[in-house]
Design a protein around this motif. Structure first.
Motif, mmCIF file in Angstrom:
data_model
loop_
_atom_site.group_PDB
_atom_site.id
_atom_site.type_symbol
_atom_site.label_atom_id
_atom_site.label_comp_id
_atom_site.label_asym_id
_atom_site.label_seq_id
_atom_site.Cartn_x
_atom_site.Cartn_y
_atom_site.Cartn_z
ATOM 1 N N LEU A 7 0.849 -1.191 0.000
ATOM 2 C CA LEU A 7 0.000 0.000 0.000
ATOM 3 C C LEU A 7 0.883 1.239 0.000
ATOM 4 O O LEU A 7 1.615 1.494 0.963
ATOM 5 C CB LEU A 7 -0.908 -0.021 1.230
ATOM 6 N N VAL A 8 0.841 2.006 -1.097
ATOM 7 C CA VAL A 8 1.724 3.162 -1.249
ATOM 8 C C VAL A 8 0.924 4.400 -1.636
ATOM 9 O O VAL A 8 -0.292 4.349 -1.839
ATOM 10 C CB VAL A 8 2.819 2.888 -2.303
ATOM 11 N N THR A 11 2.010 11.172 1.044
ATOM 12 C CA THR A 11 1.637 11.388 2.433
ATOM 13 C C THR A 11 0.269 12.044 2.517
ATOM 14 O O THR A 11 -0.094 12.871 1.676
ATOM 15 C CB THR A 11 2.694 12.271 3.134
ATOM 16 N N GLY A 12 -0.511 11.637 3.499
ATOM 17 C CA GLY A 12 -1.798 12.266 3.728
ATOM 18 C C GLY A 12 -2.958 11.725 2.926
ATOM 19 O O GLY A 12 -4.042 12.313 2.923
ATOM 20 N N THR A 13 -2.778 10.590 2.248
ATOM 21 C CA THR A 13 -3.865 10.055 1.422
ATOM 22 C C THR A 13 -4.659 8.946 2.107
ATOM 23 O O THR A 13 -5.577 8.387 1.514
ATOM 24 C CB THR A 13 -3.315 9.526 0.077
ATOM 25 N N GLY A 14 -4.320 8.621 3.357
ATOM 26 C CA GLY A 14 -5.115 7.645 4.090
ATOM 27 C C GLY A 14 -4.549 6.248 4.129
ATOM 28 O O GLY A 14 -5.265 5.278 4.420
ATOM 29 N N GLY A 183 -2.377 1.758 -4.647
ATOM 30 C CA GLY A 183 -1.941 3.128 -4.416
ATOM 31 C C GLY A 183 -3.115 4.036 -4.114
ATOM 32 O O GLY A 183 -4.199 3.878 -4.686
ATOM 33 N N LEU A 184 -2.924 4.971 -3.192
ATOM 34 C CA LEU A 184 -3.936 5.974 -2.887
ATOM 35 C C LEU A 184 -3.451 7.333 -3.371
ATOM 36 O O LEU A 184 -2.293 7.702 -3.167
ATOM 37 C CB LEU A 184 -4.203 6.039 -1.379
ATOM 38 N N THR A 185 -4.341 8.082 -3.993
ATOM 39 C CA THR A 185 -3.993 9.411 -4.472
ATOM 40 C C THR A 185 -5.252 10.262 -4.523
ATOM 41 O O THR A 185 -6.343 9.805 -4.175
ATOM 42 C CB THR A 185 -3.327 9.328 -5.861
ATOM 43 N N THR A 186 -5.093 11.505 -4.941
ATOM 44 C CA THR A 186 -6.217 12.414 -5.139
ATOM 45 C C THR A 186 -5.732 13.544 -6.027
ATOM 46 O O THR A 186 -4.542 13.611 -6.360
ATOM 47 C CB THR A 186 -6.752 12.945 -3.797
ATOM 48 N N ASP A 187 -6.628 14.442 -6.410
ATOM 49 C CA ASP A 187 -6.185 15.556 -7.240
ATOM 50 C C ASP A 187 -5.305 16.490 -6.420
ATOM 51 O O ASP A 187 -5.398 16.557 -5.194
ATOM 52 C CB ASP A 187 -7.387 16.311 -7.816
ATOM 53 N N ILE A 270 0.895 -0.600 -10.186
ATOM 54 C CA ILE A 270 0.091 -0.142 -9.054
ATOM 55 C C ILE A 270 -1.336 0.138 -9.528
ATOM 56 O O ILE A 270 -1.551 0.805 -10.535
ATOM 57 C CB ILE A 270 0.680 1.136 -8.427
ATOM 58 N N LYS A 271 -2.312 -0.353 -8.782
ATOM 59 C CA LYS A 271 -3.713 -0.024 -9.030
ATOM 60 C C LYS A 271 -4.049 1.177 -8.140
ATOM 61 O O LYS A 271 -4.061 1.074 -6.916
ATOM 62 C CB LYS A 271 -4.610 -1.216 -8.693
ATOM 63 N N TRP A 272 -4.326 2.327 -8.782
ATOM 64 C CA TRP A 272 -4.542 3.562 -8.044
ATOM 65 C C TRP A 272 -6.013 3.774 -7.716
ATOM 66 O O TRP A 272 -6.895 3.506 -8.534
ATOM 67 C CB TRP A 272 -4.029 4.760 -8.845
ATOM 68 N N PHE A 273 -6.258 4.283 -6.502
ATOM 69 C CA PHE A 273 -7.602 4.629 -6.056
ATOM 70 C C PHE A 273 -7.603 6.060 -5.526
ATOM 71 O O PHE A 273 -6.663 6.472 -4.844
ATOM 72 C CB PHE A 273 -8.072 3.679 -4.943
ATOM 73 N N ASN A 274 -8.653 6.812 -5.837
ATOM 74 C CA ASN A 274 -8.792 8.160 -5.323
ATOM 75 C C ASN A 274 -9.313 8.133 -3.897
ATOM 76 O O ASN A 274 -10.276 7.414 -3.599
ATOM 77 C CB ASN A 274 -9.741 8.984 -6.198
ATOM 78 N N THR A 275 -8.684 8.899 -3.035
ATOM 79 C CA THR A 275 -9.112 8.983 -1.640
ATOM 80 C C THR A 275 -10.347 9.864 -1.527
ATOM 81 O O THR A 275 -10.346 11.011 -1.982
ATOM 82 C CB THR A 275 -7.986 9.571 -0.768
ATOM 83 N N ASP A 276 -11.379 9.317 -0.923
ATOM 84 C CA ASP A 276 -12.600 10.077 -0.653
ATOM 85 C C ASP A 276 -12.496 10.615 0.767
ATOM 86 O O ASP A 276 -12.782 9.907 1.735
ATOM 87 C CB ASP A 276 -13.834 9.179 -0.819
ATOM 88 N N TYR A 277 -12.086 11.869 0.903
ATOM 89 C CA TYR A 277 -11.872 12.449 2.229
ATOM 90 C C TYR A 277 -13.191 12.693 2.969
ATOM 91 O O TYR A 277 -13.216 12.706 4.198
ATOM 92 C CB TYR A 277 -11.088 13.759 2.122
ATOM 93 N N SER A 278 -14.275 12.876 2.235
ATOM 94 C CA SER A 278 -15.563 13.123 2.880
ATOM 95 C C SER A 278 -16.170 11.849 3.449
ATOM 96 O O SER A 278 -16.917 11.882 4.428
ATOM 97 C CB SER A 278 -16.544 13.773 1.894
ATOM 98 N N ASN A 279 -15.823 10.713 2.840
ATOM 99 C CA ASN A 279 -16.326 9.417 3.333
ATOM 100 C C ASN A 279 -15.313 8.339 2.937
ATOM 101 O O ASN A 279 -15.421 7.731 1.878
ATOM 102 C CB ASN A 279 -17.697 9.101 2.748
#
Length: 295
Positions: A7-8, A11-14, A183-187, A270-279
């Protein structure tokens, strides 16, 4: 057979929260792959997981050395692979979590490292042609171009210090273990705003006091940590506290950008997923669905 999930992400993506969820789902242990979280002293500045957040899940390679100790990538590789092999032998499921790309490479790939000898060598006196000749004496099939002085010097320094030959990229990228990469990421805008807010929260939680306590201890690797590095200048009277805060935010954003770029370029599976900070549950459910489909 052990299931290994890497899990990569920046920083700060959960990553920490997701690692706990996955460890509970798969009855797994967690191994740290973050260069700052091996240290015992920092807590707030590195956003290290707290004891009450571990939910009785076994965590390895966290809090193992002091900021006053010399701990190298080679040390991590040696310790980490020994641990990984033991856990696999015990048929344990494993979650490896972290944002330090070289730690991941050193642990899971054919990334050759050796304990270095203290050898002082001056290669500046040699011409490119002479350096190339030295390289060919060691590795007759080397394809390093004569004009690429940086690579020639790197090859020779590694050989003289470790006795090892730098391998080609395809060999370095060879996996030594079977694992799934998440992988976790976001815009960028969302991530940067979240990171700025996190720095403010760290100060509310006492990062300034933590940093001052460690500053007074004069630990030699103190300035390796983002947050301490900038506050060091504040404690030395070189900048104001507000300037230090802004530098911490800027350097944290830059670090997150480098992390994503490194993983995106160096690890293509890596399979990337967007972090949903609201939920965040939505993110967890998406990852679980993907993993379930791999069965």
């Amino acid at each position: 057979m052990s299931k290994i999930i890497l899990l990569v992400g920046p920083t700060g993506t959960g990553k920490t929260a997701l690692s706990i969820s996955l460890a509970k789902k798969y009855d797994a242990v967690i191994i740290n792959a973050d260069s700052t979280q091996v240290y015992t002293e920092p807590l707030i500045a590195t956003a290290k997981i707290k004891e009450d957040e571990k939910e009785n899940i076994k965590h390895y390679l966290f809090d193992i050395v002091s900021l006053n100790d010399d701990y190298t990538l080679y040390d991590y590789q040696k310790q980490g692979r020994k641990l990984l092999d033991e856990l696999i032998k015990e048929n344990k499921n494993i979650i490896i979590v972290g944002g330090s790309g070289l730690y991941v490479k050193a642990l899971l790939y054919n990334y050759i490292l050796e304990e270095k000898k203290n050898i002082n060598i001056d290669l500046s006196k040699y011409t490119n042609k002479e350096l190339k000749e030295k390289v060919l004496e060691i590795d007759p099939i080397s394809d390093i171009h004569e004009n690429n002085r940086q690579r020639l010097e790197s090859f020779l320094k590694t050989y003289y210090e470790t006795g090892k030959i730098i391998k080609k990229t395809d060999e370095i990228n060879k996996k030594l273990y079977k694992f799934i990469s998440i992988g976790l990421t976001t815009d960028r805008e969302t991530l940067y705003k979240m990171l700025d807010n996190r720095v403010d929260k760290m100060f509310e939680e006492g990062m300034l006091e933590e940093a001052k306590r460690l500053y007074d201890m004069n630990l030699k690797n103190y300035t390796n940590i983002i947050g301490y590095r900038e506050l060091n200048d504040y404690f030395n009277g070189n900048i104001s506290l507000e300037e230090a805060k802004e530098l911490i935010k800027r350097n944290t954003r830059r670090y997150a950008k480098r992390q994503y770029t490194w993983f995106n370029n160096q690890m293509k599976d890596i399979k990337w997923f967007n972090t949903d900070y609201s939920n965040f549950t939505n993110t967890i459910n998406e990852v679980n669905k993907y993993l379930d489909e791999l069965k």
